[in-house]
Design an enzyme around this catalytic site. Sequence first.
Site, mmCIF file in Angstrom:
data_model
loop_
_atom_site.group_PDB
_atom_site.id
_atom_site.type_symbol
_atom_site.label_atom_id
_atom_site.label_comp_id
_atom_site.label_asym_id
_atom_site.label_seq_id
_atom_site.Cartn_x
_atom_site.Cartn_y
_atom_site.Cartn_z
ATOM 1 N N CYS A 99 44.639 -40.633 4.438
ATOM 2 C CA CYS A 99 43.997 -40.528 3.135
ATOM 3 C C CYS A 99 45.004 -41.001 2.086
ATOM 4 C CB CYS A 99 43.588 -39.083 2.856
ATOM 5 S SG CYS A 99 42.998 -38.823 1.156
ATOM 6 N N ASP A 123 43.041 -39.303 8.758
ATOM 7 C CA ASP A 123 41.591 -39.478 8.890
ATOM 8 C C ASP A 123 41.347 -40.091 10.260
ATOM 9 O OD1 ASP A 123 40.691 -38.598 6.342
ATOM 10 O OD2 ASP A 123 41.346 -40.489 5.461
#
EC number: 1.7.1.13
Length: 156
Positions: free
Chosen positions: A54, A61
Amino acid sequence: MTDKKDIYANLTQLGGETKLPNSPEEAVLEKVPNPQVGVHYCVRFTAPEFTSLCPMTGQPDFAHLVIDYVPSDWLVESKSLKLFLGAFRNHGAFHEDCTVSIGRRLVELLDPLWLRIGGYWYPRGGIPIDVFWQTGDAPKSVWIPSQDVPTYRGRG
């Protein structure tokens, strides 16, 4: 007919130890001549454990990526693709940017007849974000299977 060893002569990563690039920009994607030029077929790569960061929090992620393409003159060399995708582990970008950037980089390298990428991202902030991009209509003469990655359902 071209000697198979000749078509692989320019590969720099296959057949030896290669370190994971620090960023997608540093990654070297390699291509090889398509030995079936003129035959329309679909190639699929699936990366069920894709990871990026992120850009706001630095937290990881995770996504399940599916890349389908109909080659023209070139095929992507799979080890270079694996290293390119792995380079996103330290790369901060939103889901949309990661997914579309991967597709566009492959198109730039290969100039395929058609390419699509599906990014099936696991939830961030409770909301899964799935991203889909393609170059245009798929060739009618090619069997393009469904990606069949179910949307995230949590406990539902």
